[in-house]
Write a protein that holds these residues in place. Structure first.
Motif, short mmCIF file in Angstrom:
data_model
loop_
_atom_site.label_atom_id
_atom_site.label_comp_id
_atom_site.label_asym_id
_atom_site.label_seq_id
_atom_site.Cartn_x
_atom_site.Cartn_y
_atom_site.Cartn_z
N THR A 5 -34.13 14.84 -1.66
CA THR A 5 -33.93 15.72 -0.60
C THR A 5 -34.15 17.19 -1.29
O THR A 5 -34.07 18.21 -0.66
N SER A 6 -34.87 17.07 -2.66
CA SER A 6 -35.03 18.54 -3.25
C SER A 6 -35.92 19.36 -2.54
O SER A 6 -35.90 20.44 -2.72
N GLY A 7 -37.11 18.76 -1.66
CA GLY A 7 -37.94 19.80 -1.17
C GLY A 7 -37.60 20.17 0.21
O GLY A 7 -38.43 20.74 0.93
N LEU A 8 -36.46 19.81 0.66
CA LEU A 8 -36.12 19.83 2.11
C LEU A 8 -35.30 21.30 2.37
O LEU A 8 -34.54 21.80 1.54
N SER A 9 -35.45 21.60 3.62
CA SER A 9 -34.68 22.93 3.98
C SER A 9 -33.37 22.50 4.27
O SER A 9 -32.89 21.05 4.30
N ASP A 10 -32.56 23.51 4.36
CA ASP A 10 -31.20 23.13 4.67
C ASP A 10 -30.88 22.34 6.20
O ASP A 10 -30.13 21.46 6.27
N ALA A 11 -31.81 22.79 7.05
CA ALA A 11 -31.76 22.07 8.33
C ALA A 11 -32.18 20.61 8.10
O ALA A 11 -31.57 19.78 8.65
N GLN A 12 -33.20 20.32 7.53
CA GLN A 12 -33.77 19.04 7.33
C GLN A 12 -32.83 18.12 6.43
O GLN A 12 -32.62 17.05 6.47
N GLN B 265 -31.26 3.29 -1.90
CA GLN B 265 -32.29 3.87 -2.38
C GLN B 265 -33.41 3.79 -1.26
O GLN B 265 -34.38 4.70 -1.01
N LYS B 266 -33.44 2.46 -0.92
CA LYS B 266 -34.75 2.13 0.17
C LYS B 266 -34.26 2.89 1.33
O LYS B 266 -35.01 3.53 2.13
N VAL B 267 -32.96 3.01 1.74
CA VAL B 267 -32.58 3.53 2.99
C VAL B 267 -32.84 5.22 2.85
O VAL B 267 -33.38 5.90 3.71
N ALA B 268 -32.76 5.79 1.60
CA ALA B 268 -32.88 7.13 1.42
C ALA B 268 -34.53 7.39 1.70
O ALA B 268 -34.82 8.45 2.37
N TYR B 269 -35.43 6.59 1.16
CA TYR B 269 -36.76 6.97 1.32
C TYR B 269 -37.03 6.70 2.58
O TYR B 269 -38.00 7.49 3.24
N GLU B 270 -36.81 5.86 3.36
CA GLU B 270 -36.83 5.68 4.91
C GLU B 270 -36.43 6.69 5.58
O GLU B 270 -36.92 7.06 6.47
N SER B 271 -35.19 7.25 5.19
CA SER B 271 -34.73 8.37 6.14
C SER B 271 -35.63 9.61 5.89
O SER B 271 -35.84 10.20 6.76
N VAL B 272 -36.08 9.93 4.78
CA VAL B 272 -36.81 11.18 4.48
C VAL B 272 -38.27 10.71 5.23
O VAL B 272 -38.83 11.55 6.06
N SER B 273 -38.81 9.57 5.36
CA SER B 273 -40.05 9.11 6.08
C SER B 273 -39.74 9.47 7.61
O SER B 273 -40.65 10.13 8.29
N ILE B 274 -38.69 8.92 8.00
CA ILE B 274 -38.36 9.38 9.54
C ILE B 274 -38.24 10.88 9.67
O ILE B 274 -38.63 11.22 10.71
N LEU B 275 -37.64 11.45 8.77
CA LEU B 275 -37.76 13.05 8.80
C LEU B 275 -38.96 13.38 9.12
O LEU B 275 -39.01 14.62 9.69
N LYS B 276 -39.76 13.23 8.30
CA LYS B 276 -41.16 13.91 8.14
C LYS B 276 -41.85 13.42 9.34
O LYS B 276 -42.62 14.24 9.49
N MET B 277 -41.88 12.28 9.86
CA MET B 277 -42.48 11.90 10.90
C MET B 277 -42.26 12.80 12.18
O MET B 277 -42.97 12.88 12.85
N GLY B 278 -40.87 12.87 12.27
CA GLY B 278 -40.32 14.01 13.16
C GLY B 278 -40.79 15.07 13.10
O GLY B 278 -40.54 15.87 14.28
N VAL B 279 -41.28 15.78 11.90
CA VAL B 279 -41.32 17.09 11.98
C VAL B 279 -43.01 17.49 12.24
O VAL B 279 -43.79 16.69 12.20
#
Length: 119
Positions: free
Chosen positions: A25-32, A105-119
């Motif tokens: 989550t290092s490169g994400l905004s607070d909302a993200q 760890q796999k879930v964390a990476y998938e969650s970031v992918s889901i988040l980035k697809m939605g943006v």
């Protein structure tokens, strides 16, 4: 000054998992980060829950912990072979934290992918 970290309130969180979450989550905004947290906690597994499910393998219901972590084929194989005659079940009981960390760890990476697809 350290800000509030919601990950510290997760049950059974390990330092390895916390490090992965901070890196992810290092490169994400607070909302993200808030959206990531909501996605992540809905899919994350608690190591103690996986331990309890693995203990069921010692009384003949082996593999439930593998099925819960998305490894359905391995879980069914455990179920029909009594956890490879209890050997693999005992190994999973010893390594339950690393199994859960790998899954989370796999879930964390998938969650970031889901988040980035939605943006």
């Amino acid at each position: 000054m350290e800000t509030y970290n919601p990950y510290l309130s997760l049950p059974g969180i390990t330092t390895e998992e916390l490090t992965i979450l901070r890196q992810t989550t290092s490169g994400l905004s607070d909302a993200q980060k808030q959206m990531f947290y909501n996605i992540y906690i809905s899919k994350r597994k608690n190591p103690q829950d996986i331990l309890i499910l693995a203990l069921l393998g010692l009384i003949g219901i082996a593999g439930i912990h593998r099925i819960v972590m998305g490894q359905v084929t391995m879980g069914v194989l455990y179920l029909f072979t009594a956890g490879f005659f209890f050997v693999c079940t005992i190994m999973d009981l010893i390594n339950y934290k690393s199994l859960t960390n790998e899954y989370n760890q796999k879930v964390a990476y998938e969650s970031v992918s889901i988040l980035k697809m939605g943006v």
